[in-house]
Design a protein around this motif. Sequence first.
Motif: not given
Length: 359
Positions: A158-178
């Motif tokens: 669960a901790i690794a999943t949260a870090q993979l989704k919030q810390i690892t990607p850049q903000w623009h990557q999160i936006f494009l993936r969304a």
Amino acid sequence: MTVTHVHVDNMANMAAYTPKETAELMSRIGAMRGRARPDKIFFSAFMAGCLVSFTSASAVIATAAPWFQENAPGLIRMISGLIFPSGIVMILISGSELFTGSNMITGIAWMHRRLPLKNLLMHWFLCFWGNMAGALFVMAIIVGYGGVFDNEIFKQQAIATAQLKQITPQWHQIFLRAIGCNWLVCLSCYLGLQAKDVTSKVAGMWWPIFAFVTMGLEHVVANMFFIPIGIFLGAPGISVGLYIWKGMLLFLFLPGCLPCKVLTRIVQASFPQLSETCSVAFSSVASFTSTCTSWERILLLSTGSTISSQSALWRRAIFLPFAAAQSSRIAVARAATLAGSSSALFKHLRLPPSTRFSR
């Protein structure tokens, strides 16, 4: 002997609606949901957030296999993709309000002039915070204090999943993936409404969700469980403030990245009557940003700069929706002014009266 000729189109209509019929059906459903009572919208969205959290927790547990994570990551993604669509299926069949799917359904109703803009915006607002409340309830009460992740392997996953989704990607990557994620979620809702029987609905909805989970795209409602449970369990580097800015309110960064003065001049040149609307829009974003910053500081002061106990984590998880809702008061008030004064801006997006659907 009489031979009956059956056309292929008629046979297809027995199993599913045509694309045109599906659009009409979605428009009518969106108009009905958009005009529902606010408390019904909120609690329906609350149930949808709960259902997504249940399936998210199941996906985390099913993929908690360290050896497979390192040696067969594609297989783990596929297993998660086979499990996660059950939440979307339960939501659509039960008629609950999922924020990402409701954006499409009520948006079509607004474009068909069946739903006022104020109802559209209010429906989106209630769906978002209803999903958040439901996700946090399952995350903290049932999964968190219920000890579902007490096993160390499940906790670390669960901790690794949260870090993979919030810390690892850049903000623009999160936006494009969304963007890609919601594309597939809306396609899933479309196929679910197009089918007439339950089996076809399940089959149609399953595979677009399978695709976005397998690719690792970002779903805002699912992240309402994944990231807060990581905070609850003490994931290093993740805070409530980081989640608000990077995970939920990412769109607030866009006006800051764009040359606002140039954009304002272009809009004003194209729509001279919207000069006041433009100023209201940008001032709303500025007020919302500054207010959220103030609440983030209050949040950190009330819970402490460091997280050392589950009690502090619980206070942060519960305080998050109330802090964000309070901080959005000014933005909501100005959004109402913006909606009333920007009819000319949205007029070209709507269908002309000649193509309006019958009620």
